[in-house]
Structures are given as structure tokens and as C-alpha cells.
Enzyme design. Structure first.
Site, PDB file in Angstrom:
ATOM      1  N   GLY A 207       0.841  -1.199   0.000  1.00  0.00           N
ATOM      2  CA  GLY A 207       0.000   0.000   0.000  1.00  0.00           C
ATOM      3  C   GLY A 207       0.868   1.237   0.000  1.00  0.00           C
ATOM      4  O   GLY A 207       2.042   1.190   0.385  1.00  0.00           O
TER       5      GLY A 207
ATOM      6  N   GLN B 188       3.048  10.036   1.450  1.00  0.00           N
ATOM      7  CA  GLN B 188       4.353   9.360   1.507  1.00  0.00           C
ATOM      8  C   GLN B 188       5.258   9.753   0.352  1.00  0.00           C
ATOM      9  O   GLN B 188       6.467   9.540   0.406  1.00  0.00           O
ATOM     10  CB  GLN B 188       4.172   7.830   1.503  1.00  0.00           C
ATOM     11  CG  GLN B 188       3.584   7.290   2.788  1.00  0.00           C
ATOM     12  CD  GLN B 188       3.505   5.784   2.747  1.00  0.00           C
ATOM     13  OE1 GLN B 188       2.587   5.214   2.177  1.00  0.00           O
ATOM     14  NE2 GLN B 188       4.489   5.127   3.336  1.00  0.00           N
TER      15      GLN B 188
ATOM     16  N   CYS C 221       5.919  -0.239   7.451  1.00  0.00           N
ATOM     17  CA  CYS C 221       5.579   0.913   6.623  1.00  0.00           C
ATOM     18  C   CYS C 221       6.786   1.274   5.758  1.00  0.00           C
ATOM     19  O   CYS C 221       7.915   1.262   6.249  1.00  0.00           O
ATOM     20  CB  CYS C 221       5.197   2.096   7.511  1.00  0.00           C
ATOM     21  SG  CYS C 221       4.765   3.586   6.591  1.00  0.00           S
ATOM     22  N   LEU C 222       6.529   1.582   4.489  1.00  0.00           N
ATOM     23  CA  LEU C 222       7.616   1.957   3.579  1.00  0.00           C
ATOM     24  C   LEU C 222       8.349   3.206   4.070  1.00  0.00           C
ATOM     25  O   LEU C 222       9.512   3.425   3.719  1.00  0.00           O
ATOM     26  CB  LEU C 222       7.065   2.207   2.169  1.00  0.00           C
ATOM     27  CG  LEU C 222       6.507   0.974   1.449  1.00  0.00           C
ATOM     28  CD1 LEU C 222       5.783   1.398   0.180  1.00  0.00           C
ATOM     29  CD2 LEU C 222       7.610  -0.024   1.134  1.00  0.00           C
TER      30      LEU C 222
ATOM     31  N   HIS D 240      -4.366   1.305   7.562  1.00  0.00           N
ATOM     32  CA  HIS D 240      -3.005   1.869   7.617  1.00  0.00           C
ATOM     33  C   HIS D 240      -2.866   3.042   6.642  1.00  0.00           C
ATOM     34  O   HIS D 240      -2.345   4.101   6.997  1.00  0.00           O
ATOM     35  CB  HIS D 240      -2.006   0.749   7.278  1.00  0.00           C
ATOM     36  CG  HIS D 240      -0.572   1.173   7.243  1.00  0.00           C
ATOM     37  ND1 HIS D 240       0.380   0.678   8.108  1.00  0.00           N
ATOM     38  CD2 HIS D 240       0.091   2.031   6.418  1.00  0.00           C
ATOM     39  CE1 HIS D 240       1.544   1.240   7.835  1.00  0.00           C
ATOM     40  NE2 HIS D 240       1.410   2.056   6.801  1.00  0.00           N
ATOM     41  N   GLU D 241      -3.370   2.845   5.415  1.00  0.00           N
ATOM     42  CA  GLU D 241      -3.199   3.888   4.385  1.00  0.00           C
ATOM     43  C   GLU D 241      -4.086   5.110   4.666  1.00  0.00           C
ATOM     44  O   GLU D 241      -3.653   6.242   4.478  1.00  0.00           O
ATOM     45  CB  GLU D 241      -3.484   3.326   2.989  1.00  0.00           C
ATOM     46  CG  GLU D 241      -2.573   2.173   2.556  1.00  0.00           C
ATOM     47  CD  GLU D 241      -1.097   2.431   2.756  1.00  0.00           C
ATOM     48  OE1 GLU D 241      -0.648   3.598   2.645  1.00  0.00           O
ATOM     49  OE2 GLU D 241      -0.369   1.461   3.044  1.00  0.00           O
TER      50      GLU D 241
ATOM     51  N   HIS E 254      -2.558   7.369   7.124  1.00  0.00           N
ATOM     52  CA  HIS E 254      -1.529   8.259   6.559  1.00  0.00           C
ATOM     53  C   HIS E 254      -2.138   9.611   6.159  1.00  0.00           C
ATOM     54  O   HIS E 254      -1.480  10.644   6.243  1.00  0.00           O
ATOM     55  CB  HIS E 254      -0.890   7.637   5.309  1.00  0.00           C
ATOM     56  CG  HIS E 254       0.299   6.765   5.595  1.00  0.00           C
ATOM     57  ND1 HIS E 254       1.459   7.240   6.164  1.00  0.00           N
ATOM     58  CD2 HIS E 254       0.516   5.446   5.362  1.00  0.00           C
ATOM     59  CE1 HIS E 254       2.333   6.254   6.274  1.00  0.00           C
ATOM     60  NE2 HIS E 254       1.788   5.141   5.805  1.00  0.00           N
TER      61      HIS E 254
HETATM   62 NI    NI Z   1       2.705   3.246   5.698  1.00  0.00          NI
END
Ligand code: NI
Length: 164
Positions: free
Chosen positions: A46, A51, A89-90, A131-132, A135
Site C-alpha cells: 500500500g 508518503q 511501513c515503507l 493503515h493507508e 496516513h
Molecule cells: Ni505506511
């Protein structure tokens, strides 16, 4: 299409509230295309626009069988049950935490053509949707995690991954 740089924890953009998308123009199409490519390259499941430094309410969610869906102005309308699992998380590479999420969620969103859509997601996909969308509020999973994995647990996890 172009790869975009994924911002890392500590960057102030990750802590801001994103604004709704109002114009379905070329700029949005380019953002979506770039996010698709960036997500594919990252190996993640995701990605949220903040981000990549764009404070708009746009997320990509890998649903598995149905592929990656693009959610514009997503709103979680229903939450049900509870699950606890590992999350990463990225924007926070090399770390994992245990996060409690709903077992099932329903969310409304717009697709890239501006059509109103709804998704019902369970288990792992429900986690990604939560999660997304977090953000978009400037919330990272480390804020809501029950706890982070210790170095020892991380090593065990990496060992298991190496074996499989
Ligand atoms: Ni994330």
C-alpha cells in the site's frame, strides 16, 4: 510514469492532514500512475500520497486477487471485529510493530474517473485500508501500535524469512 521518492519518518509531510481531491485532471492521473510505479518498485502492499510528498487524499491498496485499487477521498464507513498482527511501513524501513485493527471494514471512495465505489475488506486487506487512510490524517502505525518488535524478535523474523 516516474518513480517518486518515498519520504521517511521524520519528514514533516508525513505528519500533515491531506486535503480532499477536487479535480480529476492530468495532474491526478500522473500522481496515480507514479504511485503505481513507486509501489510496484517498493515491494510494498500500500502507498498513500503524503508518503510521496503530495498532501492529497489518495491511497493505493493491494487487495491481492483483485490487484491494486486506487482510492481517492476514501472514507471508512464501517468497522467490525478486531485483529492483531505485524505491520510495517515503507516510510519506516526495517521496523515492525504489533497493531490492533478491525477484522473487517467498509469504505467508500472515488476511482480515477470520479465514480463512487465501495469496498468491503477483511483480514490483511482491512489492515492495509486502515493503515493507508491513517496516513491521510498524518498518523503512522507506530503511533497506534501495541508495541514494536524488539531487536531479537526482528532477527528471528528475518531468519524465518531467509528460510522460507
Ligand atoms: Ni505506511
Amino acid at each position: 510514469m516516474a518513480l517518486r521518492q518515498i519520504l521517511k519518518d521524520g519528514d514533516p509531510s508525513l505528519r500533515k492532514v491531506s486535503r480532499p481531491v477536487t479535480k480529476f485532471n492530468d495532474r491526478l492521473m500522473m500522481l496515480l500512475d507514479d504511485m503505481q510505479q513507486t509501489l510496484a518498485e517498493s515491494g510494498g502492499v500500500g502507498l498513500a500520497a503524503p508518503q510521496v510528498g503530495v498532501l492529497r487524499r489518495v491511497v493505493l491498496v493491494d487487495t491481492g486477487e483483485q490487484g491494486i485499487i486506487e482510492m481517492i477521498n476514501p472514507v471508512i464507513t464501517h468497522r467490525e471485529g478486531e485483529q492483531e498482527d505485524l505491520e510495517g511501513c515503507l516510510s519506516i524501513p526495517g521496523k515492525y510493530g504489533i497493531v490492533r485493527r478491525p477484522q473487517k471494514v467498509r469504505a467508500t471512495y472515488l476511482d480515477r474517473d470520479g465514480n463512487e465505489c465501495e469496498i468491503e475488506a477483511e483480514d490483511f486487506v482491512a489492515r492495509i485500508v486502515c493503515h493507508e487512510t491513517d496516513h491521510l490524517e498524518g498518523t503512522l502505525y507506530i503511533d497506534v501500535a501495541e508495541r514494536m518488535l524488539t531487536d531479537e524478535e526482528m532477527q528471528e523474523l528475518e531468519q524465518k524469512r531467509g528460510e522460507s
